[in-house]
Design a protein around this motif. Structure first.
Motif, mmCIF file in Angstrom:
data_model
loop_
_atom_site.group_PDB
_atom_site.id
_atom_site.type_symbol
_atom_site.label_atom_id
_atom_site.label_comp_id
_atom_site.label_asym_id
_atom_site.label_seq_id
_atom_site.Cartn_x
_atom_site.Cartn_y
_atom_site.Cartn_z
ATOM 1 N N ARG A 178 0.825 -1.278 0.066
ATOM 2 C CA ARG A 178 0.186 0.063 -0.226
ATOM 3 C C ARG A 178 0.924 1.197 0.064
ATOM 4 O O ARG A 178 1.996 1.105 0.075
ATOM 5 N N THR A 179 0.040 2.311 -0.022
ATOM 6 C CA THR A 179 0.866 3.718 -0.148
ATOM 7 C C THR A 179 0.374 4.500 0.874
ATOM 8 O O THR A 179 -0.939 4.380 1.330
ATOM 9 N N TYR A 224 -1.029 7.952 2.388
ATOM 10 C CA TYR A 224 -1.630 9.328 1.995
ATOM 11 C C TYR A 224 -0.890 10.507 1.833
ATOM 12 O O TYR A 224 -0.658 11.106 0.804
ATOM 13 N N GLU A 225 -0.059 10.698 2.876
ATOM 14 C CA GLU A 225 0.804 11.785 3.072
ATOM 15 C C GLU A 225 2.095 11.579 1.879
ATOM 16 O O GLU A 225 2.898 12.453 1.782
ATOM 17 N N SER A 241 1.789 9.886 -0.791
ATOM 18 C CA SER A 241 1.440 8.921 -2.360
ATOM 19 C C SER A 241 1.428 10.427 -3.493
ATOM 20 O O SER A 241 0.988 9.793 -4.387
ATOM 21 N N ARG A 242 1.784 11.381 -3.218
ATOM 22 C CA ARG A 242 1.764 12.674 -4.035
ATOM 23 C C ARG A 242 2.951 13.604 -3.756
ATOM 24 O O ARG A 242 3.204 13.754 -2.642
ATOM 25 N N GLU A 302 1.489 11.613 -8.591
ATOM 26 C CA GLU A 302 0.351 11.043 -7.645
ATOM 27 C C GLU A 302 0.551 9.558 -8.135
ATOM 28 O O GLU A 302 0.304 9.035 -9.158
ATOM 29 N N ASN A 360 1.065 17.836 2.076
ATOM 30 C CA ASN A 360 0.095 16.682 1.977
ATOM 31 C C ASN A 360 -0.670 16.481 3.101
ATOM 32 O O ASN A 360 -1.765 16.053 3.205
ATOM 33 N N GLY A 373 -3.705 18.369 3.671
ATOM 34 C CA GLY A 373 -4.846 17.866 2.867
ATOM 35 C C GLY A 373 -5.175 18.856 1.712
ATOM 36 O O GLY A 373 -6.126 18.922 1.089
#
Length: 232
Positions: A84-85, A87-88, A90-91, A109, A219, A222
């Motif tokens: 998995r990745t 969220y913080e 992942s981009r 991303e 990130n 958000g």
């Protein structure tokens, strides 16, 4: 006495005549096929018969192939590790100046990660994965390429990292092109196992970008940029 001798000669003549007219025994037909080739001396060179398929030789690579593929009918010893990745991570969004679209450089991303794993007996877990990315080129992007930096880390589930691999891939943008969707080169991972009781559920594979502190903060807050249609 003379009459006895004449009688003996007559009997012998009859016997010889009988033998001369006796039919000869039938002989089997003569074999007219080609004679068998004479054995050749072994000079250390394999000879190939063109009328037969060549014999398969068993050597180093044959045995190696058996070792690599010999488990093809054996199921995995357990589930694969989760991939998995965060969220913080992942981009990434490059910003030069105030946080507005006009100051955005390159962006990226992680869209998807495909993976497969293999392990059996006491063998280590081998994982093959590939990362699907979407990249963009904003108004403040410098040059016609971006060196995309990312990492793949193996962790004990909810405990601590075990290993981390870092990668850099250069992505070029053609004139007038401002976005790309591409697959990064495949990544292979090997996770040692102490014994056969250790399954893939004991590990996780985390994928993310190598970020600057400013990008990471962006990130975590958000934040995202959305272009407002018709805005001036």
């Amino acid at each position: 006495m003379r009459s006895i001798a004449l009688l003996f000669v007559a009997v012998s003549s009859i016997a010889l005549a009988s033998c001369a007219h006796k039919p000869k025994p039938e002989m089997p037909p003569e074999d007219i096929s080609a004679p068998a080739p004479a054995p050749q001396a072994n000079d250390g060179v394999d000879k190939v018969d063109p009328t037969q398929a060549p014999q398969q030789k068993k050597g180093f690579f044959t045995n190696l192939s058996k070792k690599l593929n010999g488990d093809s009918g054996v199921a995995n010893a357990g589930p694969c590790p989760a991939v998995r990745t965060l969220y913080e991570a992942s981009r990434f969004v490059e910003i030069d100046g105030a946080e507005k679209f006009e100051n955005v450089g390159y962006t990226g991303e992680i869209q998807n990660i495909t993976s497969s794993c293999r392990y059996y007996g006491n063998e280590p877990i081998t994982i093959d994965l590939q990362i699907d990315m979407a990249l963009g080129k904003g108004p403040k992007a410098v040059g016609d390429y971006k060196d995309v930096k990312y990492w793949v880390s193996v962790v004990r589930t909810d405990i601590a990292p075990i290993s981390k691999q870092e990668f850099t891939n250069r992505v070029y943008f053609k004139p007038g092109e401002d976005r790309q969707r591409l697959l990064m080169p495949p990544v292979s991972i090997t996770i040692p196992r102490v014994n056969s009781g250790i399954s893939g559920t004991n590990f996780e594979v985390i994928v993310g970008y190598d970020l600057t502190p400013k990008e990471l903060e962006f990130n975590r807050d958000g934040k995202r940029f959305r272009i407002n249609s018709g805005a001036k």
